[in-house]
Scaffold this motif. Structure first.
Motif, PDB file in Angstrom:
ATOM      1  N   UNK A  15      38.589  -6.479   6.713  1.00 48.69           N
ATOM      2  CA  UNK A  15      38.343  -7.743   7.059  1.00 48.69           C
ATOM      3  C   UNK A  15      38.535  -8.579   5.803  1.00 48.69           C
ATOM      4  N   UNK A  16      39.620  -9.527   5.809  1.00 48.66           N
ATOM      5  CA  UNK A  16      40.009 -10.412   5.018  1.00 48.66           C
ATOM      6  C   UNK A  16      39.077 -11.767   5.203  1.00 48.66           C
ATOM      7  N   UNK A  17      38.340 -12.147   3.995  1.00 49.40           N
ATOM      8  CA  UNK A  17      37.736 -13.648   4.266  1.00 49.40           C
ATOM      9  C   UNK A  17      38.495 -14.653   3.124  1.00 49.40           C
ATOM     10  N   UNK A  18      38.606 -15.883   3.740  1.00 47.18           N
ATOM     11  CA  UNK A  18      39.228 -16.825   2.901  1.00 47.18           C
ATOM     12  C   UNK A  18      38.097 -18.203   2.921  1.00 47.18           C
ATOM     13  N   UNK A  19      37.908 -18.367   1.843  1.00 49.25           N
ATOM     14  CA  UNK A  19      36.960 -19.522   1.545  1.00 49.25           C
ATOM     15  C   UNK A  19      37.850 -20.522   1.833  1.00 49.25           C
ATOM     16  N   UNK A  20      37.075 -21.602   2.754  1.00 48.70           N
ATOM     17  CA  UNK A  20      37.977 -22.990   2.780  1.00 48.70           C
ATOM     18  C   UNK A  20      37.477 -24.112   1.662  1.00 48.70           C
ATOM     19  N   UNK A  21      36.444 -23.711   1.131  1.00 48.26           N
ATOM     20  CA  UNK A  21      36.009 -24.661  -0.028  1.00 48.26           C
ATOM     21  C   UNK A  21      36.834 -24.422  -1.398  1.00 48.26           C
ATOM     22  N   UNK A  22      36.762 -23.131  -1.789  1.00 44.19           N
ATOM     23  CA  UNK A  22      37.078 -22.664  -2.948  1.00 44.19           C
ATOM     24  C   UNK A  22      38.625 -21.775  -3.011  1.00 44.19           C
ATOM     25  N   UNK A  75      39.842 -15.688  -1.873  1.00 42.93           N
ATOM     26  CA  UNK A  75      40.099 -14.625  -0.887  1.00 42.93           C
ATOM     27  C   UNK A  75      38.924 -13.221  -1.224  1.00 42.93           C
ATOM     28  N   UNK A  76      38.316 -12.622  -0.354  1.00 44.93           N
ATOM     29  CA  UNK A  76      37.839 -11.485  -0.606  1.00 44.93           C
ATOM     30  C   UNK A  76      38.165 -10.435   0.611  1.00 44.93           C
ATOM     31  N   UNK A 117      27.673 -18.852  10.184  1.00 41.51           N
ATOM     32  CA  UNK A 117      27.798 -17.215  10.700  1.00 41.51           C
ATOM     33  C   UNK A 117      28.807 -16.646   9.425  1.00 41.51           C
ATOM     34  N   UNK A 118      28.982 -17.386   8.524  1.00 43.44           N
ATOM     35  CA  UNK A 118      29.869 -16.720   7.362  1.00 43.44           C
ATOM     36  C   UNK A 118      29.080 -16.061   6.373  1.00 43.44           C
ATOM     37  N   UNK A 119      29.549 -14.955   5.727  1.00 42.84           N
ATOM     38  CA  UNK A 119      28.971 -14.507   4.539  1.00 42.84           C
ATOM     39  C   UNK A 119      29.143 -15.308   3.377  1.00 42.84           C
ATOM     40  N   UNK A 120      28.319 -14.997   2.208  1.00 40.87           N
ATOM     41  CA  UNK A 120      28.338 -15.700   1.265  1.00 40.87           C
ATOM     42  C   UNK A 120      29.764 -15.537   0.634  1.00 40.87           C
ATOM     43  N   UNK A 121      30.223 -16.872  -0.014  1.00 38.92           N
ATOM     44  CA  UNK A 121      31.198 -16.727  -0.787  1.00 38.92           C
ATOM     45  C   UNK A 121      30.693 -16.344  -2.330  1.00 38.92           C
ATOM     46  N   UNK A 122      31.677 -15.258  -2.849  1.00 34.65           N
ATOM     47  CA  UNK A 122      31.165 -14.886  -4.022  1.00 34.65           C
ATOM     48  C   UNK A 122      31.271 -15.961  -5.277  1.00 34.65           C
ATOM     49  N   UNK A 123      32.365 -16.599  -4.985  1.00 34.74           N
ATOM     50  CA  UNK A 123      32.778 -17.679  -6.191  1.00 34.74           C
ATOM     51  C   UNK A 123      31.871 -18.694  -6.088  1.00 34.74           C
ATOM     52  N   UNK A 124      31.656 -19.581  -4.877  1.00 33.94           N
ATOM     53  CA  UNK A 124      30.952 -20.612  -4.516  1.00 33.94           C
ATOM     54  C   UNK A 124      29.239 -20.074  -4.534  1.00 33.94           C
TER      55      UNK A 124
END
Ligand SMILES: [Zn+2]
Length: 404
Positions: A219-226, A229-230, A271-278
């Motif tokens: 499962x690839x997540x892409x944060x739209x703020x920063x 990718x995780x 509904x999204x998980x924590x962004x580890x960078x933001x």
């Protein structure tokens, strides 16, 4: 009954060749029958364990199961599993007894093996097998299935494989308390990260069920703020595919369902998980893909939609290939063709409340329709209906090289 035991031309030769290949083969994952050898003889098809203690003469497998009160869901699933060669042979040879990992009794595994032995018995005239003993033990293990109401075949399949796995787990004493180790491997390659997660899984969960049915989902997540990718990796034993929301009685392809499953999905903050960078929840996009392909892929066509007040069923016709289903587009970027052949279908007819399950299974000599106690041959062009509910695909030998 057609196709009784005997020297079965092509089917058995192919099985024998496959076995010989797997005997010389190097990867456990590619071996259908890693512990056993199939011989053809005048007596019929003979299954022999490595240690020669167990020998089984195979019948045609064309034996029905009695319906003991709304148990068509069980009968259909058992027939599909009974035609999963790697599992069938393990059961018929009682291989779990040799493996002996835990001191506890493998009661469900014993009962399931007994049931399959009944379905593959060689003198099969006018036999119908009664699944009662197996079902009673299953219900003790999974009280959720007590009672006599109709159950969902897919749910039953999941519970059954999970319980069987627990009994024959090669790592029964590994502590499974606590969470998975944190998936932080920022500096290593994605494929290494996936392999590390898979190894962690096998350290706790390793069995014939895992050998056959388990794969890894990415499962690839892409944060739209920063733009970070995780990836996370999860083990799966079946793919539950959404059906495209089109006309209720339309026609769709399996590929369209797979595309929908792996399509990029927008998640809002809630509904999204924590962004580890933001370090907070942010809007992001999520995409699912298959990182590691299982030997057997179970595809669940999710025909049932639960809304607030009711459950509805889609009777959309989903067309699916009988051979050479290529899952490459849903795998890692650099993977070659990943081909699968269909060998069993679990069908659901009727409505949510008044339904009936049947199965179509291939035994190498053709396809049969399993409707509780009745077994009748069917031709390939009768297999595709709008009742197909769970599809069982076996990875084809030509593409059996497992990615490391
Ligand atoms: Zn972010």
């Amino acid at each position: 009954m057609p196709g009784a035991s005997g020297v079965n031309g092509e089917g058995s030769c192919e099985a024998l060749c496959r076995t010989l290949v797997s005997q010389n083969g190097h990867q456990r994952e590619t071996a259908d029958i890693s512990q056993s050898v199939l011989y053809t003889s005048l007596m019929g098809l003979l299954l022999v364990a490595d240690n020669e203690k167990e020998k089984v003469t195979l019948g045609s497998g064309r034996i029905g199961l009695r319906n003991i009160g709304n148990t068509c869901f069980l009968n259909a699933v058992v027939q599909c599993l009974s035609h999963t060669c790697g599992l069938r042979d393990y059961c018929l040879l009682k291989s779990h007894r040799q493996e002996k990992f835990s001191k506890e009794e493998a009661r469900l595994m014993e009962a399931f093996s007994e049931l399959l032995s009944g379905l593959w018995v060689a003198n099969e005239e006018d036999i119908v097998v009664n699944p009662r003993q197996f079902y009673n033990i299953f219900k003790e293990a999974v009280p959720y299935f007590s009672g006599y109401s109709q159950q969902d075949a897919q749910e039953f399949l999941r519970f059954l494989l999970d319980k069987l796995h627990t009994e024959i787990n090669r790592r029964p004493y590994v502590r499974r308390a606590g969470k998975d180790p944190e998936q932080k491997y920022a500096r290593i390659r994605l494929s290494e990260e996936a392999v590390a997660m898979w190894k962690t899984h096998l350290e706790r969960d390793d069995s014939r069920i895992v050998d056959l049915f388990s794969g890894q989902l990415r499962s690839s997540l892409h944060c739209s703020v920063c733009s970070h990718y995780s990836n996370t990796f999860d083990v799966f034993c079946d793919l539950s595919l959404p059906l495209p929301k089109r006309s209720i009685a339309g026609v769709v392809t399996l590929k369209e369902c797979l595309d929908l499953f792996s399509q990029e999905e927008k998640l809002d903050k809630e509904n999204s998980p924590m962004c580890e960078r933001c370090n907070r929840r942010t809007e992001c996009t999520k995409r699912l893909s298959i990182q590691r392909f299982p030997q057997v892929i179970v595809i669940h066509l999710n025909r049932f939609t639960t809304s607030r007040w009711s459950i509805s069923k889609s009777t959309v016709y989903v067309s699916f290939p009988l051979a050479n289903l290529d899952l490459r587009p849903y795998g890692p970027v650099d993977c070659g063709p990943v081909l699968y052949d269909l060998y069993a279908i679990c069908n659901h007819t009727g409505t949510v409340n008044m339904g009936h399950y049947t199965a179509c299974c291939s035994d190498g000599n053709g396809w049969c329709f399993y409707n509780d106690s009745s077994v009748t041959p069917v031709s390939e062009n009768q297999l595709q209906t709008n009742q197909a509910y769970v599809l069982f695909y076996q990875r084809s030998k030509s593409s059996a090289t497992i990615r490391k």
